[in-house]
Write a protein that holds these residues in place. Structure first.
Motif, short mmCIF file in Angstrom:
data_model
loop_
_atom_site.label_atom_id
_atom_site.label_comp_id
_atom_site.label_asym_id
_atom_site.label_seq_id
_atom_site.Cartn_x
_atom_site.Cartn_y
_atom_site.Cartn_z
N VAL A 35 0.81 -1.22 -0.01
CA VAL A 35 -0.08 0.20 0.02
C VAL A 35 0.94 1.15 -0.07
CG1 VAL A 35 -1.91 1.36 1.23
CG2 VAL A 35 -1.94 -1.09 1.00
N ILE A 36 1.97 1.17 0.92
CA ILE A 36 2.70 2.55 0.98
C ILE A 36 3.44 2.57 -0.45
CG2 ILE A 36 4.84 3.38 2.22
CD1 ILE A 36 3.83 2.17 4.78
N ALA A 37 4.03 1.53 -0.99
CA ALA A 37 4.74 1.68 -2.29
C ALA A 37 3.92 2.31 -3.41
CB ALA A 37 5.32 0.13 -2.60
N ARG A 38 2.67 1.73 -3.29
CA ARG A 38 1.58 2.57 -4.28
C ARG A 38 1.31 3.93 -4.06
NH1 ARG A 38 -2.51 -1.15 -3.54
NH2 ARG A 38 -3.61 0.21 -2.03
N ASN A 39 0.89 4.05 -2.87
CA ASN A 39 0.28 5.49 -2.49
C ASN A 39 1.20 6.35 -2.05
OD1 ASN A 39 -2.16 3.81 -3.29
ND2 ASN A 39 -2.76 3.76 -0.74
N GLY A 40 2.32 5.96 -1.55
CA GLY A 40 3.12 6.98 -0.77
C GLY A 40 2.90 7.08 0.55
N TYR A 41 3.65 7.30 1.44
CA TYR A 41 3.78 7.26 2.99
C TYR A 41 2.54 8.52 3.51
CZ TYR A 41 5.35 8.85 7.80
OH TYR A 41 5.30 8.95 9.17
N GLN A 42 2.73 9.78 2.47
CA GLN A 42 1.76 10.69 3.03
C GLN A 42 0.38 10.47 2.87
OE1 GLN A 42 2.66 13.13 4.80
NE2 GLN A 42 4.63 13.98 4.78
N ARG A 43 0.04 9.59 1.84
CA ARG A 43 -1.24 9.52 1.29
C ARG A 43 -1.62 8.16 1.94
NH1 ARG A 43 0.91 11.41 -3.11
NH2 ARG A 43 1.09 9.34 -4.40
N THR A 44 -0.92 7.43 2.76
CA THR A 44 -1.34 6.23 3.26
C THR A 44 -1.61 6.46 4.89
OG1 THR A 44 0.13 4.91 1.96
CG2 THR A 44 -0.57 3.92 3.77
N SER A 45 -2.78 6.02 5.27
CA SER A 45 -3.24 6.13 6.77
C SER A 45 -3.36 4.55 7.05
CB SER A 45 -4.53 6.47 6.68
OG SER A 45 -5.67 5.55 6.08
N VAL A 46 -3.27 4.67 8.42
CA VAL A 46 -3.50 3.24 9.17
C VAL A 46 -4.74 2.59 8.69
CG1 VAL A 46 -3.84 2.11 11.55
CG2 VAL A 46 -2.18 4.04 11.36
N ARG A 47 -5.81 3.33 8.73
CA ARG A 47 -7.07 2.81 8.03
C ARG A 47 -7.05 2.18 6.89
NH1 ARG A 47 -12.03 3.93 9.52
NH2 ARG A 47 -11.37 5.87 10.65
N ASP A 48 -6.10 2.80 5.59
CA ASP A 48 -6.09 2.17 4.56
C ASP A 48 -5.38 0.77 4.64
OD1 ASP A 48 -6.87 4.34 3.02
OD2 ASP A 48 -4.86 5.27 3.02
N ILE A 49 -4.36 0.59 5.66
CA ILE A 49 -3.60 -0.70 5.58
C ILE A 49 -4.63 -1.74 6.23
CG2 ILE A 49 -1.71 -1.75 6.90
CD1 ILE A 49 -0.27 0.90 6.56
N ALA A 50 -5.41 -1.23 7.32
CA ALA A 50 -6.23 -2.09 8.06
C ALA A 50 -7.27 -2.57 6.90
CB ALA A 50 -7.01 -1.11 8.97
N GLU A 51 -7.79 -2.10 6.15
CA GLU A 51 -8.79 -2.35 5.07
C GLU A 51 -8.20 -3.45 4.38
OE1 GLU A 51 -10.11 1.19 3.14
OE2 GLU A 51 -11.51 2.01 4.99
N ALA A 52 -6.93 -3.21 3.96
CA ALA A 52 -6.21 -4.12 2.89
C ALA A 52 -6.02 -5.55 3.64
CB ALA A 52 -4.88 -3.71 2.76
N VAL A 53 -6.08 -5.56 5.07
CA VAL A 53 -6.29 -6.97 5.73
C VAL A 53 -7.35 -7.33 6.54
CG1 VAL A 53 -3.51 -6.99 6.03
CG2 VAL A 53 -4.96 -5.87 7.57
N GLY A 54 -8.61 -6.55 5.94
CA GLY A 54 -9.73 -6.97 6.76
C GLY A 54 -9.81 -6.45 8.20
N LEU A 55 -9.29 -5.43 8.44
CA LEU A 55 -9.39 -5.05 9.99
C LEU A 55 -10.11 -3.73 10.15
CD1 LEU A 55 -6.06 -6.64 11.43
CD2 LEU A 55 -7.91 -7.51 12.01
N SER A 56 -10.44 -3.48 11.38
CA SER A 56 -10.82 -2.02 11.59
C SER A 56 -9.47 -1.37 12.09
CB SER A 56 -11.68 -2.00 12.78
OG SER A 56 -11.12 -2.48 14.05
N GLN A 57 -9.38 -0.29 11.95
CA GLN A 57 -8.22 0.63 12.51
C GLN A 57 -7.73 0.17 13.91
OE1 GLN A 57 -8.01 4.60 11.62
NE2 GLN A 57 -6.53 5.52 13.40
N ALA A 58 -8.57 0.15 14.74
CA ALA A 58 -8.39 -0.37 16.24
C ALA A 58 -7.99 -1.79 16.39
CB ALA A 58 -9.71 -0.07 17.07
N GLY A 59 -8.58 -2.55 15.32
CA GLY A 59 -8.05 -3.88 15.26
C GLY A 59 -6.77 -4.06 14.69
N LEU A 60 -6.21 -3.25 13.83
CA LEU A 60 -4.66 -3.19 13.41
C LEU A 60 -3.85 -2.68 14.24
CD1 LEU A 60 -3.39 -2.34 10.08
CD2 LEU A 60 -2.35 -1.13 11.93
N LEU A 61 -4.37 -1.91 15.03
CA LEU A 61 -3.28 -1.22 16.23
C LEU A 61 -3.42 -2.05 17.40
CD1 LEU A 61 -4.19 2.38 16.02
CD2 LEU A 61 -1.95 1.38 15.34
#
Length: 201
Positions: free
Chosen positions: A33-59
Motif C-alpha cells: 500500500v505504501i509503495a503504491r500510495n506513498g507515505y503521506q497518502r497512506t493512513s492506518v485505515r488504508d492498511i487495515a482495510e487491506a487486511v480486513g481489519l478495523s483501525q483499532a483492530g490493526l493497532l
C-alpha cells in the motif's frame, strides 16, 4: 500434564502463531500500500482495510502508527537483504542494486526519509530501529571496505568505518535529492562515488 492444562497450552500457542501470522500479513500489505500510495497518502485505515481489519483492530498488533511504520521498514530491509550478496566483497554492488530498485518504490523511499528524520528524537518509536540499523550497516560495509583493501582495490590510507559511513550518508542524501528531482540516477551516482574512492592513492 493434565489434559485440561495441555489443551490450554496448545490453545495459547495456536493463538500466538495466528497473531504472528497476522502481523506478517499486515506488514506485507503495508509494504504494498505504501509503495503504491506513498507515505503521506497512506493512513492506518488504508492498511487495515487491506487486511480486513478495523483501525483499532490493526493497532492491537502494534503499539502505535510510528511503531507500525518502523516495522514496515524492518520488513523492507528483510526483503532488500535478499538482494544483498552474502560475500562482503560484493556488498557495495548490492547497495547500488538496492538504490536502483528504490527508484521503483517511491512511497517506501519517502517513508524511510521522513521516519528517519522523525526518529532522531530519542523517545520516538523508531529511534532504536534506526540507530541499530545504521550500526549494522556500518559494520557490514566496513567489512566490505577492508576486503577491498586486502585485494588492493582500495587504498589502506582510508579508514574503513569512515568510508562505510560516507557511503551510507551518500545513499540517504541521494534518496532525498531524488525525491526532489526524480530524474536523478541514484545508483549511478553511488557507483561513481565508489569508483572514485577506489582511485584514491
Amino acid at each position: 500434564m493434565a489434559q485440561g492444562s495441555y489443551d490450554a497450552d496448545m490453545g495459547r500457542r495456536g493463538a500466538y502463531a495466528k497473531g504472528v501470522a497476522k502481523r506478517e500479513e499486515i506488514l506485507d500489505a503495508a509494504l504494498t500500500v505504501i509503495a503504491r500510495n506513498g507515505y503521506q497518502r497512506t493512513s492506518v485505515r488504508d492498511i487495515a482495510e487491506a487486511v480486513g481489519l478495523s483501525q483499532a483492530g490493526l493497532l492491537h498488533y502494534f503499539a502505535s502508527k510510528e511503531a507500525l511504520f518502523a516495522e514496515v521498514l524492518r520488513r523492507r530491509d528483510e526483503v532488500d537483504r535478499e538482494r544483498m550478496p552474502a560475500d562482503p566483497a560484493a556488498r557495495v554492488e548490492g547497495l547500488i542494486e538496492i538504490m536502483r530498485h528504490n527508484a521503483d518504490v517511491p512511497g517506501l523511499v519517502q517513508l524511510y526519509a521522513e521516519l528517519s528524520t522523525e526518529a532522531s528524537h530519542p523517545e520516538h518509536a523508531a529511534h532504536d530501529f534506526f540507530t541499530q540499523r545504521y550500526a549494522v550497516l556500518r559494520r557490514e560495509l566496513g567489512e566490505t571496505v577492508r576486503a577491498a583493501q586486502e585485494r588492493g582495490e582500495l587504498s589502506t590510507s582510508l579508514d574503513a568505518e569512515s568510508v562505510a559511513t560516507i557511503l551510507l550518508a551518500s545513499a540517504d542524501g541521494l534518496q532525498t535529492q531524488w525525491m526532489l528531482e526524480p530524474g536523478l540516477d541514484m545508483a549511478a551516482r553511488l557507483e561513481h562515488l565508489w569508483a572514485a574512492l577506489c582511485r584514491v592513492p
